[in-house]
Design an enzyme around this catalytic site. Structure first.
Site, short mmCIF file in Angstrom:
data_model
loop_
_atom_site.label_atom_id
_atom_site.label_comp_id
_atom_site.label_asym_id
_atom_site.label_seq_id
_atom_site.Cartn_x
_atom_site.Cartn_y
_atom_site.Cartn_z
N ASP A 67 2.17 0.36 2.51
CA ASP A 67 1.57 1.11 3.61
C ASP A 67 2.14 0.71 4.91
OD1 ASP A 67 0.42 -0.98 2.68
OD2 ASP A 67 -1.16 -0.85 1.49
N ASN A 135 -12.53 -4.18 -4.01
CA ASN A 135 -12.91 -1.94 -4.21
C ASN A 135 -11.80 -2.01 -5.56
OD1 ASN A 135 -10.36 -1.07 -3.23
ND2 ASN A 135 -11.98 0.35 -1.92
N HIS A 137 -8.62 -1.45 -5.12
CA HIS A 137 -7.57 -0.49 -5.11
C HIS A 137 -6.30 -1.52 -5.13
CE1 HIS A 137 -8.05 -1.80 0.00
NE2 HIS A 137 -7.30 -2.34 -0.31
N GLU A 142 -7.13 3.71 -2.51
CA GLU A 142 -8.70 3.91 -2.99
C GLU A 142 -9.38 4.38 -4.11
OE1 GLU A 142 -10.01 1.62 -1.32
OE2 GLU A 142 -9.45 1.47 1.14
#
Ligand code: F6R
Length: 241
Positions: A67, A135, A137, A142
């Site tokens: 990313d 979380n 990811h 997400e």
């Protein structure tokens, strides 16, 4: 998924480094999928140390990263391209032209399409390195992003912006969007090594193994892959049953 719990992050990172070094020795034109963030820093240090000492060559290795932040130029100190150059590539004999990171400048949706075209040409990684967000990811997929997504432009959720604010002067400087490989692209790798260290990752590691497989906990997608190795320290493993 295969789980290994280590006393320290350094022990886990050396184990991961040895897997990459063995691959590159056996297959000099190996394809590596790479991640940024704090988690792989020790792994990359170990690869650079091995290169210095043993001269394992990366000159025919191809890498692609997961990313990049939207709006950051490659030279920006917090861009993932800059991170990779500083934390790994400059310390190896790798050909920079064989290292791919999504373009953060220009139209994100177009950059995502172009990146997918590159990934399709290169083919799946021999080894894909992953970290995990608090979380759950992986890359910047997400919770809620469908597993079928390939590279796409994403809106970062507030938890991710807060988690990454430590690298920026103020939280307002953290980009709000990114171009990220999707879960479908990540699962094309032949082997996936996920690293996680510290108590802050314990809940996500627990969710990855124990939650039902769903896009609400993105890392559960890895349970659909036949060759995933999870390397964690004791703190990150502390909530596992
Ligand atoms: C980085 C990436 C992210 C990180 C994750 C954990 O390229 O895609 O998914 O792996 O946010 O970040 P750290 O390692 O900083 O805790």
């Amino acid at each position: 998924m295969e789980l290994h719990v280590f006393k320290t992050a350094q022990d886990a990172s050396q184990y991961a480094a040895d897997m990459i070094i063995d691959l590159v020795k056996e297959k000099p034109n190996a394809i590596l999928g790479l991640a940024t963030g704090s988690t792989p820093e020790l792994l990359y240090q170990n690869l650079m140390a091995d290169y210095k000492k043993n001269h394992t060559s990366y000159k025919d290795v191809v890498t692609y990263n997961l990313d990049e932040y939207v709006g950051l130029a490659p030279e920006h100190e917090q861009s993932y391209r800059h991170f990779m150059n500083e934390h790994l590539f400059n310390g190896l004999d790798i050909n920079m032209e064989n290292t791919y990171v999504p373009n953060g400048l220009g139209i994100p949706e177009e950059n995502a399409k172009k990146y997918d075209a590159i990934l399709n040409l290169i083919g799946g990684a021999d080894i894909q390195i992953l970290g995990i967000g608090t979380n759950g990811h992986i890359a910047f997929n997400e919770p809620g992003v469908p597993f079928e997504c390939t590279t796409h432009a994403v809106d970062l959720v507030p938890a991710t912006i807060e988690a990454n604010a430590r690298f920026f002067d103020t939280i307002d400087d953290v980009p709000k969007r990114a171009v990220s490989m999707g879960i479908a692209s990540i699962l094309k790798a032949k082997k996936i090594i996920l690293l996680a260290f510290g108590e802050a990752k314990a809940k996500a590691i627990q969710g990855m193994f124990e939650d039902e497989i769903s896009s609400q906990m993105p890392a559960t997608a890895l349970r659909n892959h036949p060759n995933v190795v999870v390397l964690v320290d004791e703190a990150a493993a502390s909530l596992l049953k």
